[in-house]
Scaffold this motif. Sequence first.
Motif, PDB file in Angstrom:
ATOM      1  N   GLY A 246       0.814  -1.210   0.000  1.00  0.00           N
ATOM      2  CA  GLY A 246       0.000   0.000   0.000  1.00  0.00           C
ATOM      3  C   GLY A 246       0.849   1.262   0.000  1.00  0.00           C
ATOM      4  O   GLY A 246       0.509   2.253  -0.645  1.00  0.00           O
ATOM      5  N   ILE A 247       1.968   1.230   0.737  1.00  0.00           N
ATOM      6  CA  ILE A 247       2.878   2.377   0.750  1.00  0.00           C
ATOM      7  C   ILE A 247       3.462   2.584  -0.637  1.00  0.00           C
ATOM      8  O   ILE A 247       3.534   3.717  -1.135  1.00  0.00           O
ATOM      9  N   LEU A 248       3.864   1.500  -1.292  1.00  0.00           N
ATOM     10  CA  LEU A 248       4.408   1.614  -2.636  1.00  0.00           C
ATOM     11  C   LEU A 248       3.371   2.208  -3.587  1.00  0.00           C
ATOM     12  O   LEU A 248       3.705   3.058  -4.423  1.00  0.00           O
ATOM     13  N   ALA A 249       2.122   1.795  -3.449  1.00  0.00           N
ATOM     14  CA  ALA A 249       1.072   2.321  -4.328  1.00  0.00           C
ATOM     15  C   ALA A 249       0.906   3.828  -4.148  1.00  0.00           C
ATOM     16  O   ALA A 249       0.702   4.564  -5.121  1.00  0.00           O
ATOM     17  N   LEU A 255       5.979   9.155  -8.527  1.00  0.00           N
ATOM     18  CA  LEU A 255       7.135   8.727  -9.312  1.00  0.00           C
ATOM     19  C   LEU A 255       6.756   8.450 -10.764  1.00  0.00           C
ATOM     20  O   LEU A 255       7.556   8.710 -11.683  1.00  0.00           O
ATOM     21  N   ARG A 256       5.560   7.955 -11.008  1.00  0.00           N
ATOM     22  CA  ARG A 256       5.138   7.710 -12.388  1.00  0.00           C
ATOM     23  C   ARG A 256       5.004   9.015 -13.173  1.00  0.00           C
ATOM     24  O   ARG A 256       5.266   9.056 -14.377  1.00  0.00           O
ATOM     25  N   ARG A 257       4.598  10.073 -12.491  1.00  0.00           N
ATOM     26  CA  ARG A 257       4.509  11.365 -13.175  1.00  0.00           C
ATOM     27  C   ARG A 257       5.896  11.883 -13.548  1.00  0.00           C
ATOM     28  O   ARG A 257       6.098  12.454 -14.617  1.00  0.00           O
ATOM     29  N   LEU A 258       6.869  11.681 -12.651  1.00  0.00           N
ATOM     30  CA  LEU A 258       8.244  12.066 -12.976  1.00  0.00           C
ATOM     31  C   LEU A 258       8.771  11.244 -14.157  1.00  0.00           C
ATOM     32  O   LEU A 258       9.435  11.780 -15.055  1.00  0.00           O
ATOM     33  N   ARG A 307      14.867   8.088 -15.849  1.00  0.00           N
ATOM     34  CA  ARG A 307      14.447   7.227 -16.970  1.00  0.00           C
ATOM     35  C   ARG A 307      14.342   5.757 -16.553  1.00  0.00           C
ATOM     36  O   ARG A 307      13.809   4.932 -17.318  1.00  0.00           O
ATOM     37  N   THR A 308      14.824   5.404 -15.342  1.00  0.00           N
ATOM     38  CA  THR A 308      14.700   4.018 -14.870  1.00  0.00           C
ATOM     39  C   THR A 308      13.523   3.836 -13.906  1.00  0.00           C
ATOM     40  O   THR A 308      13.333   2.737 -13.392  1.00  0.00           O
ATOM     41  N   LEU A 309      12.753   4.900 -13.643  1.00  0.00           N
ATOM     42  CA  LEU A 309      11.717   4.820 -12.613  1.00  0.00           C
ATOM     43  C   LEU A 309      10.649   3.781 -12.929  1.00  0.00           C
ATOM     44  O   LEU A 309      10.222   3.038 -12.040  1.00  0.00           O
ATOM     45  N   TYR A 310      10.187   3.722 -14.170  1.00  0.00           N
ATOM     46  CA  TYR A 310       9.143   2.747 -14.508  1.00  0.00           C
ATOM     47  C   TYR A 310       9.611   1.332 -14.171  1.00  0.00           C
ATOM     48  O   TYR A 310       8.880   0.533 -13.566  1.00  0.00           O
ATOM     49  N   ARG A 311      10.852   1.021 -14.590  1.00  0.00           N
ATOM     50  CA  ARG A 311      11.360  -0.334 -14.346  1.00  0.00           C
ATOM     51  C   ARG A 311      11.518  -0.603 -12.857  1.00  0.00           C
ATOM     52  O   ARG A 311      11.165  -1.692 -12.378  1.00  0.00           O
ATOM     53  N   ARG A 312      12.009   0.361 -12.106  1.00  0.00           N
ATOM     54  CA  ARG A 312      12.221   0.153 -10.674  1.00  0.00           C
ATOM     55  C   ARG A 312      10.892  -0.015  -9.933  1.00  0.00           C
ATOM     56  O   ARG A 312      10.784  -0.813  -8.996  1.00  0.00           O
ATOM     57  N   LEU A 313       9.887   0.741 -10.349  1.00  0.00           N
ATOM     58  CA  LEU A 313       8.576   0.586  -9.710  1.00  0.00           C
ATOM     59  C   LEU A 313       7.978  -0.791 -10.011  1.00  0.00           C
ATOM     60  O   LEU A 313       7.376  -1.421  -9.140  1.00  0.00           O
ATOM     61  N   LEU A 314       8.132  -1.234 -11.256  1.00  0.00           N
ATOM     62  CA  LEU A 314       7.629  -2.556 -11.612  1.00  0.00           C
ATOM     63  C   LEU A 314       8.359  -3.637 -10.832  1.00  0.00           C
ATOM     64  O   LEU A 314       7.734  -4.562 -10.287  1.00  0.00           O
ATOM     65  N   ASP A 315       9.683  -3.513 -10.724  1.00  0.00           N
ATOM     66  CA  ASP A 315      10.468  -4.500  -9.969  1.00  0.00           C
ATOM     67  C   ASP A 315      10.057  -4.523  -8.499  1.00  0.00           C
ATOM     68  O   ASP A 315       9.918  -5.598  -7.900  1.00  0.00           O
ATOM     69  N   ALA A 316       9.874  -3.343  -7.912  1.00  0.00           N
ATOM     70  CA  ALA A 316       9.479  -3.274  -6.501  1.00  0.00           C
ATOM     71  C   ALA A 316       8.111  -3.897  -6.282  1.00  0.00           C
ATOM     72  O   ALA A 316       7.885  -4.615  -5.294  1.00  0.00           O
ATOM     73  N   GLU A 333      13.066   0.377   1.577  1.00  0.00           N
ATOM     74  CA  GLU A 333      14.265   1.151   1.920  1.00  0.00           C
ATOM     75  C   GLU A 333      15.170   1.305   0.707  1.00  0.00           C
ATOM     76  O   GLU A 333      15.728   2.388   0.462  1.00  0.00           O
ATOM     77  N   ARG A 334      15.325   0.237  -0.033  1.00  0.00           N
ATOM     78  CA  ARG A 334      16.215   0.264  -1.190  1.00  0.00           C
ATOM     79  C   ARG A 334      15.732   1.290  -2.219  1.00  0.00           C
ATOM     80  O   ARG A 334      16.536   2.033  -2.789  1.00  0.00           O
ATOM     81  N   LEU A 335      14.427   1.352  -2.430  1.00  0.00           N
ATOM     82  CA  LEU A 335      13.871   2.329  -3.364  1.00  0.00           C
ATOM     83  C   LEU A 335      14.064   3.757  -2.832  1.00  0.00           C
ATOM     84  O   LEU A 335      14.443   4.667  -3.577  1.00  0.00           O
TER      85      LEU A 335
END
Length: 350
Positions: A246-249, A255-258, A307-316, A333-335
């Motif tokens: 839920g926190i990630l959501a 972050l998706r807007r960035l 430019r890596t945000l989409y991938r990092r969010l998907l991975d998380a 924490e890593r994110l």
Amino acid sequence: MERVVAASEAILGPAWKDVPPVVVFFGAEAFFKSHLWRRVRLAVVGDQPDEWSLGVFDGAEADWRDVEAELRTVAMFGPRRLVRVESADALVSKNRAALEEYVAQPAGKSVLVLELSSFPSNTRLYKAAVAAGLVVDCSPPPPAALARWLRRWAKAAHRAEMDDAAAKLLADLIGADLGLLDQETAKLALWAGDPPRITAELVGQRTGAWRARTAWELIDAALEGKPAEALKLLDQLLAAGEQPIGILAQISSTLRRLAAATRLIIRGEQIGRRPPLRQALLQAKVHPHFVEKTQKQLERLGRARARTLYRRLLDADLDLKGGSVLPPRLLLERLILFLAAPPPPKPSAR
């Protein structure tokens, strides 16, 4: 009525009936000043329209002669006139002698309310106000007494019993912002049953507005390079019972807007029409009110990370749903630390 009182006690008692001709509110807590003003107004003019028996001045700009003239004016309706001077420190500083003279012999059918940030007790004006009227210290409750005060406020203002554990948890989660504590207590009282009793479990379940605000503050802290603050907010959300997914959501929307704005800029460059950063952020659905702040955050983050945000969010997201053996907190924490890391140094000019 006592001549010098603490606001934290004054707002817990019954409605005021006899208000002296001079009232001074001093201190930093606007919540107290607002509630005390309502008590004074109700006691002096009731529900009369403002223009009939009430005058309000901005102390930073007001002329004492105008304030005094208002005080000497007979109320159109009702027995007394009420005059409020907000942010009155400058007015007091410029007209101390005149105020001392007025307070010593105030208008008999008016009430003057001065709202100050400070009011030293060794001044003649302070002593005159104590002798002729009421002085209220609007300092916030000390941290050690906040939970106890909150329990009393819940009962006095919202007719709800609040457990000691609930009060401590709510104070820990929200902090010393009395306005927010009052709002959350009012909401919790509606959910607390009949008769209403607010428990720590209920606080953990129903502080949704606080959780959303804290998630926004968390992502702001990370994007502004404040990892310790961001991790502290993460701990607060987890302690309140928020689920890691839920926190990630909640933080992903920012972050998706960035990421979307970064993609718009890169695509624009590829076709020779690079949009201004502000325009790209607006196209990415960033609210105009937050564009300036978001622009600074994205500039600090830098293109390489953005430019890596989409991938990092998907991975998380996948990792939190069972794709990793790491603890969920560590994944978040890593994110956060990725976002909060210092920007890479700019290449030096040669």
